[in-house]
Design a protein around this motif. Structure first.
Motif, short mmCIF file in Angstrom:
data_model
loop_
_atom_site.label_atom_id
_atom_site.label_comp_id
_atom_site.label_asym_id
_atom_site.label_seq_id
_atom_site.Cartn_x
_atom_site.Cartn_y
_atom_site.Cartn_z
N PRO A 27 0.83 -1.21 0.00
CA PRO A 27 0.00 0.00 0.00
C PRO A 27 0.86 1.26 0.00
O PRO A 27 1.99 1.25 0.49
N ARG A 28 0.33 2.32 -0.57
CA ARG A 28 1.00 3.62 -0.52
C ARG A 28 -0.05 4.72 -0.46
O ARG A 28 -1.23 4.49 -0.74
N GLN A 29 0.37 5.91 -0.11
CA GLN A 29 -0.55 7.04 0.04
C GLN A 29 -1.21 7.39 -1.29
O GLN A 29 -0.62 7.24 -2.36
N ALA A 30 -2.44 7.87 -1.19
CA ALA A 30 -3.21 8.22 -2.39
C ALA A 30 -2.59 9.40 -3.13
O ALA A 30 -2.51 9.41 -4.35
N TYR A 51 -6.39 -0.88 -10.84
CA TYR A 51 -7.71 -0.43 -11.27
C TYR A 51 -8.52 -1.60 -11.82
O TYR A 51 -8.04 -2.72 -11.95
N GLY A 52 -9.77 -1.31 -12.15
CA GLY A 52 -10.66 -2.34 -12.66
C GLY A 52 -11.96 -2.30 -11.89
O GLY A 52 -12.46 -1.23 -11.54
N GLU A 53 -12.51 -3.47 -11.61
CA GLU A 53 -13.75 -3.54 -10.85
C GLU A 53 -13.52 -3.00 -9.44
O GLU A 53 -12.64 -3.45 -8.73
N GLY A 54 -14.31 -2.02 -9.04
CA GLY A 54 -14.11 -1.39 -7.73
C GLY A 54 -13.25 -0.15 -7.86
O GLY A 54 -12.77 0.19 -8.95
N PRO A 55 -13.02 0.54 -6.76
CA PRO A 55 -12.23 1.78 -6.79
C PRO A 55 -10.76 1.51 -7.09
O PRO A 55 -10.22 0.46 -6.74
N SER A 56 -10.12 2.48 -7.72
CA SER A 56 -8.69 2.37 -7.99
C SER A 56 -7.91 2.54 -6.69
O SER A 56 -8.34 3.24 -5.78
N GLU A 57 -6.76 1.88 -6.61
CA GLU A 57 -5.93 1.95 -5.42
C GLU A 57 -4.49 2.26 -5.81
O GLU A 57 -4.00 1.78 -6.82
N ASN A 58 -3.83 3.05 -4.98
CA ASN A 58 -2.42 3.34 -5.16
C ASN A 58 -1.60 2.32 -4.37
O ASN A 58 -1.76 2.21 -3.15
N VAL A 59 -0.75 1.60 -5.08
CA VAL A 59 0.09 0.59 -4.44
C VAL A 59 1.50 0.71 -5.03
O VAL A 59 1.77 1.58 -5.86
N VAL A 82 -2.52 -11.56 -6.84
CA VAL A 82 -2.15 -10.50 -5.89
C VAL A 82 -2.95 -10.69 -4.61
O VAL A 82 -4.17 -10.90 -4.66
N GLN A 83 -2.27 -10.60 -3.47
CA GLN A 83 -2.95 -10.80 -2.20
C GLN A 83 -4.09 -9.80 -2.03
O GLN A 83 -3.95 -8.62 -2.31
N ASP A 84 -5.24 -10.32 -1.59
CA ASP A 84 -6.44 -9.51 -1.32
C ASP A 84 -7.07 -8.88 -2.56
O ASP A 84 -8.04 -8.14 -2.45
N HIS A 85 -6.51 -9.14 -3.73
CA HIS A 85 -7.06 -8.52 -4.94
C HIS A 85 -7.34 -9.54 -6.05
O HIS A 85 -7.83 -9.17 -7.11
N GLY A 86 -7.03 -10.80 -5.83
CA GLY A 86 -7.28 -11.80 -6.85
C GLY A 86 -6.27 -11.74 -7.99
O GLY A 86 -5.09 -11.44 -7.78
#
Length: 219
Positions: A27-30, A51-59, A82-86
């Motif tokens: 994880p990293r800050q948005a 990105y994709g299904e659901g909100p985008s995340e900064n990693v 990917v862990q926790d993301h499929g």
């Protein structure tokens, strides 16, 4: 000459790797400043957007992991766990224009019922054993990749074509390739040539004796 699939034998296949490689993300800050992103890269990580299904995340991902995957062909058609993301695909990589190293990666989430459009590499196998190449012919590749539409859980990483029995003047067409179920090739007609063995140039000598021997061998 059109390739006779029954005579040549099991020439083509698509490789579906059941062992999905694992990719660790952190994880990293948005919203990070340029200084924070630079510090992240200096620590050996590459900023990513998932990105994709659901909100985008900064990693972020380990730079060594991406460098290792870049050494293998077909990184953009390789599915990762990917862990926790499929399952995800690497959809794009940005490189530093000066040092030519990855500076940003986009990861695309995959869902079971989703269909993905992507380019898949074609690997021409056993060129050293090809009847036509041994006789002095050359492999003429028309398509190095195919754009396909495939289910997210059934993406071929590579399309393998065995050309060991391909002789001079013979051509591999798309319709001769046995694709996995529900995989569709886009923008290429069924009778379109994928590759062929062309005669040697005028300065090269055709191996007539070897051709005679190959014709007398039953397949």
């Amino acid at each position: 000459m059109k390739l006779d699939y029954l005579v040549i034998g099991r020439v083509m296949k698509c490789s579906l790797d059941n062992s999905v490689p694992f990719l660790t993300v952190y994880p990293r800050q948005a919203h990070q400043t340029k200084g924070q992103i630079r510090a992240l890269r200096l620590s050996g990580r590459i900023p990513c957007v998932l990105y994709g299904e659901g909100p985008s995340e900064n990693v972020s991902v380990c730079a060594k992991d991406i460098a290792s995957e870049l050494e293998k062909p077909g990184i953009f058609s390789r599915v990762f766990q990917v862990q926790d993301h499929g399952k995800v695909l690497i959809s794009s990589i940005q490189f530093c224009s000066v040092k030519d190293r990855p500076v940003h990666v986009d990861l695309r989430r995959l869902s079971k019922n989703q269909k993905i459009k992507l380019l898949v590499r074609i690997a021409f196998l056993h060129q050293d054993k090809s009847v036509g190449i041994k006789r002095g012919g050359a492999l003429n590749v028309v398509h190095h990749h195919l754009e396909i539409l495939a289910p997210a859980d059934h993406i071929p990483e590579v399309i393998e074509v065995d050309i060991s029995n391909l002789d001079i003047g013979q051509t591999i067409h798309l319709e001769s390739i046995a694709l996995p179920k529900d995989v569709q090739v886009l923008h290429v007609e069924k009778d379109e040539a994928i590759a062929s063995i062309v005669p040697p140039s005028s300065g090269d000598k055709l191996d007539v004796q070897e051709h005679s021997d190959s014709q007398s061998t039953s397949v």
